[in-house]
Write a protein that holds these residues in place. Structure first.
Motif, PDB file in Angstrom:
ATOM      1  N   SER A 245       0.822  -1.200   0.000  1.00 52.61           N
ATOM      2  CA  SER A 245       0.000   0.000   0.000  1.00 52.61           C
ATOM      3  C   SER A 245       0.864   1.261   0.000  1.00 52.61           C
ATOM      4  O   SER A 245       0.587   2.225  -0.725  1.00 52.61           O
ATOM      5  CB  SER A 245      -0.916  -0.013   1.221  1.00 52.61           C
ATOM      6  N   GLU A 250      -3.280   0.220  -5.449  1.00 56.33           N
ATOM      7  CA  GLU A 250      -4.712   0.519  -5.345  1.00 56.33           C
ATOM      8  C   GLU A 250      -5.538  -0.761  -5.246  1.00 56.33           C
ATOM      9  O   GLU A 250      -6.637  -0.759  -4.697  1.00 56.33           O
ATOM     10  CB  GLU A 250      -5.156   1.328  -6.559  1.00 56.33           C
ATOM     11  N   ALA A 275      -7.822  -4.359   3.487  1.00 53.47           N
ATOM     12  CA  ALA A 275      -8.470  -3.325   2.675  1.00 53.47           C
ATOM     13  C   ALA A 275      -8.826  -2.116   3.532  1.00 53.47           C
ATOM     14  O   ALA A 275      -8.623  -0.961   3.128  1.00 53.47           O
ATOM     15  CB  ALA A 275      -9.721  -3.895   2.009  1.00 53.47           C
ATOM     16  N   ASN A 278      -5.511  -0.236   4.890  1.00 54.05           N
ATOM     17  CA  ASN A 278      -4.618   0.351   3.892  1.00 54.05           C
ATOM     18  C   ASN A 278      -5.334   1.175   2.825  1.00 54.05           C
ATOM     19  O   ASN A 278      -4.707   1.605   1.859  1.00 54.05           O
ATOM     20  CB  ASN A 278      -3.809  -0.767   3.229  1.00 54.05           C
ATOM     21  N   HIS A 279      -6.641   1.411   2.993  1.00 53.29           N
ATOM     22  CA  HIS A 279      -7.397   2.257   2.064  1.00 53.29           C
ATOM     23  C   HIS A 279      -7.212   1.787   0.610  1.00 53.29           C
ATOM     24  O   HIS A 279      -6.895   2.578  -0.290  1.00 53.29           O
ATOM     25  CB  HIS A 279      -6.968   3.721   2.178  1.00 53.29           C
ATOM     26  N   CYS A 280      -7.423   0.472   0.379  1.00 51.68           N
ATOM     27  CA  CYS A 280      -7.298  -0.051  -0.987  1.00 51.68           C
ATOM     28  C   CYS A 280      -8.223  -1.255  -1.148  1.00 51.68           C
ATOM     29  O   CYS A 280      -8.820  -1.732  -0.175  1.00 51.68           O
ATOM     30  CB  CYS A 280      -5.849  -0.437  -1.292  1.00 51.68           C
ATOM     31  N   PHE A 281      -8.362  -1.734  -2.360  1.00 49.27           N
ATOM     32  CA  PHE A 281      -9.129  -2.949  -2.620  1.00 49.27           C
ATOM     33  C   PHE A 281      -8.210  -4.164  -2.479  1.00 49.27           C
ATOM     34  O   PHE A 281      -7.028  -4.112  -2.845  1.00 49.27           O
ATOM     35  CB  PHE A 281      -9.721  -2.923  -4.033  1.00 49.27           C
ATOM     36  N   PRO A 321     -12.178  -0.706   0.645  1.00 51.10           N
ATOM     37  CA  PRO A 321     -11.624   0.063   1.758  1.00 51.10           C
ATOM     38  C   PRO A 321     -12.670   0.559   2.760  1.00 51.10           C
ATOM     39  O   PRO A 321     -12.321   0.933   3.874  1.00 51.10           O
ATOM     40  CB  PRO A 321     -10.930   1.242   1.070  1.00 51.10           C
ATOM     41  N   LEU A 343     -12.030   3.072  -8.320  1.00 47.11           N
ATOM     42  CA  LEU A 343     -10.826   3.297  -7.521  1.00 47.11           C
ATOM     43  C   LEU A 343     -10.843   4.630  -6.787  1.00 47.11           C
ATOM     44  O   LEU A 343     -10.048   4.844  -5.867  1.00 47.11           O
ATOM     45  CB  LEU A 343      -9.586   3.194  -8.410  1.00 47.11           C
ATOM     46  N   ASN A 346     -10.925   4.598  -2.881  1.00 44.44           N
ATOM     47  CA  ASN A 346      -9.744   4.529  -2.018  1.00 44.44           C
ATOM     48  C   ASN A 346      -9.455   5.872  -1.348  1.00 44.44           C
ATOM     49  O   ASN A 346      -9.281   5.951  -0.129  1.00 44.44           O
ATOM     50  CB  ASN A 346      -8.520   4.078  -2.825  1.00 44.44           C
ATOM     51  N   ARG A 347      -9.382   6.927  -2.136  1.00 44.11           N
ATOM     52  CA  ARG A 347      -9.067   8.236  -1.568  1.00 44.11           C
ATOM     53  C   ARG A 347     -10.223   8.783  -0.734  1.00 44.11           C
ATOM     54  O   ARG A 347     -10.011   9.448   0.282  1.00 44.11           O
ATOM     55  CB  ARG A 347      -8.696   9.232  -2.667  1.00 44.11           C
ATOM     56  N   SER A 350      -9.918   7.166   2.528  1.00 45.03           N
ATOM     57  CA  SER A 350      -8.724   7.703   3.184  1.00 45.03           C
ATOM     58  C   SER A 350      -9.010   9.078   3.778  1.00 45.03           C
ATOM     59  O   SER A 350      -8.609   9.387   4.907  1.00 45.03           O
ATOM     60  CB  SER A 350      -7.566   7.785   2.189  1.00 45.03           C
TER      61      SER A 350
END
Length: 383
Positions: A245, A250, A275, A278-281, A321, A343, A346-347, A350
């Protein structure tokens, strides 16, 4: 009903819970509901004819004013071996190429952009037998081997990024690695990521076959986002996910081979936790079936010698996420899981939770550096 015949947790819940309770149970267990994808009829029919499960789901992100959606479709393939483990090596590899190739064709019908196969997908998971022959014959070059060439053709034909986990044999030294080859949708080999952690537990004691990886935490920039591959046992190590990450992943794929008696209670938790943290898929993939070997082997744990090490329980899924996750594939059948994700989520997550922004990484780094020193003393306050 035996463990290997149990189809899935989701199906059992749907069969026995009233609709009013079912939605709340799913919310608590799986988070925000993922919407089903409307998959093409041709794909549904092809999956039925080829005898594998096909499921599709969608993760949405909120609309933004300055960024358009970044929608990507991933395909996770889980399958059993096609031929018996004592069939000729070439026949086994060719049979796996054929089976997975026809599943990738269906993935392409569904508009998949990135497809990932299970750990060492061209072979039985024979590392637990402790026999070197004939299993090391499955090892091949990551750059020039027959499986990589096969995947390059799939990538070009279907305009799809292929993540192909194999047993790699490297160069003149003949070093073996547990490796995921990442092939661009252009057909070129983008790179490879080697398994960072080797299990030493029960039957799964694989250190006599391959080495711990030396590729670090590589992230691959593709047309469809930044992807990483955390192979199998690495999912038990939170810092492993974290470093992928931190290098910008991502989507993190976790191709695995794991059996019910060993790890199933952890399976639905670990990739989902990663997920969130780490703020991701994250994409968890496991094989199915029970693989039988001619020679008995032992685990070194006092159990009697045996010819198999249990049921690979499939149950491949994708986690987002925001803490939600897709339903899993079957515990018993070959399957293709198609998941569309934006995607941008993710942000957005976050920004909401700020785990990375609030992480005390410099503090962790200082303390970790101390723990690996021979004279380390734990920070314990005593009366």
């Amino acid at each position: 009903m035996s463990a290997c015949e149990f189809e899935s947790l989701e199906r059992t819940l749907e069969s026995h819970l009233p609709e009013t309770e079912l939605s709340e149970v799913k919310r608590i267990l799986f988070g925000k509901e993922t919407q089903k994808l409307d998959l093409p009829t041709c794909a549904v029919n092809a999956a039925t004819e080829r005898d594998f499960e096909l499921k599709g789901y969608r993760f949405e992100a909120a609309p933004e004013q300055l960024r358009p959606p970044r929608r990507v479709r991933v395909g996770l393939i889980q399958n059993r071996i096609v031929l018996p483990t004592d069939a000729p090596i070439r026949d086994q590899i060719d049979a796996m190429h054929s089976r997975v190739g026809e599943m990738v064709e269906v993935a392409a019908m569904c508009g998949v952009n990135v497809v990932c196969f299970q750990e060492t997908w061209t072979m039985p998971f024979a590392f637990c037998t402790r026999e070197k022959e004939p299993w090391t014959e499955f090892a091949e070059s990551a750059e020039e081997g027959g499986t990589t060439r096969f995947c390059q053709e799939l990538a070009k034909k279907y305009n799809v990024v292929v993540v192909s986990p194999i047993l790699e044999r490297e160069g003149l030294r003949g070093t073996l690695w547990n490796t995921a080859v990442v092939i661009s949708n252009s057909g070129s080999v983008l790179g490879k990521s080697r398994k960072n952690h080797i299990p030493r537990i029960g039957d799964f004691n694989e250190s006599t076959y391959y080495m711990e990886g030396d590729t670090g935490h590589a992230v691959f920039q593709t047309q469809f986002g930044n992807i990483a591959v955390n192979i199998c046992y690495g999912r038990h190590h939170p810092l492993n996910w974290f470093m992928y990450s931190m290098n910008g992943a991502e989507i993190i794929f976790n191709p695995s081979a794991t059996v019910g008696a060993l790890s199933e209670p952890m399976w639905s938790i670990e990739a989902r936790n990663a997920a969130i943290a780490n703020h991701c898929f994250t994409c968890a993939i496991n094989r199915v079936g029970t693989e039988h070997f001619k020679s008995e082997f032992t685990s070194g744990d006092g159990k009697e010698a045996h010819h198999d090490f249990g049921h690979f329980y499939g149950s491949s899924y994708v986690a987002a996420p925001d803490g939600s996750r897709s339903p899993g594939l079957s515990r018993t059948r070959d399957g293709l899981l198609v998941v569309e994700m934006d995607l941008n989520l993710n942000r957005q997550i976050s920004d909401k939770w700020s785990f990375k922004m609030t992480g005390r990484y410099s503090e962790y780094a200082k303390e970790l550096a101390k723990t690996v020193q021979h004279d380390f003393k734990p920070n314990i306050v005593k009366e």
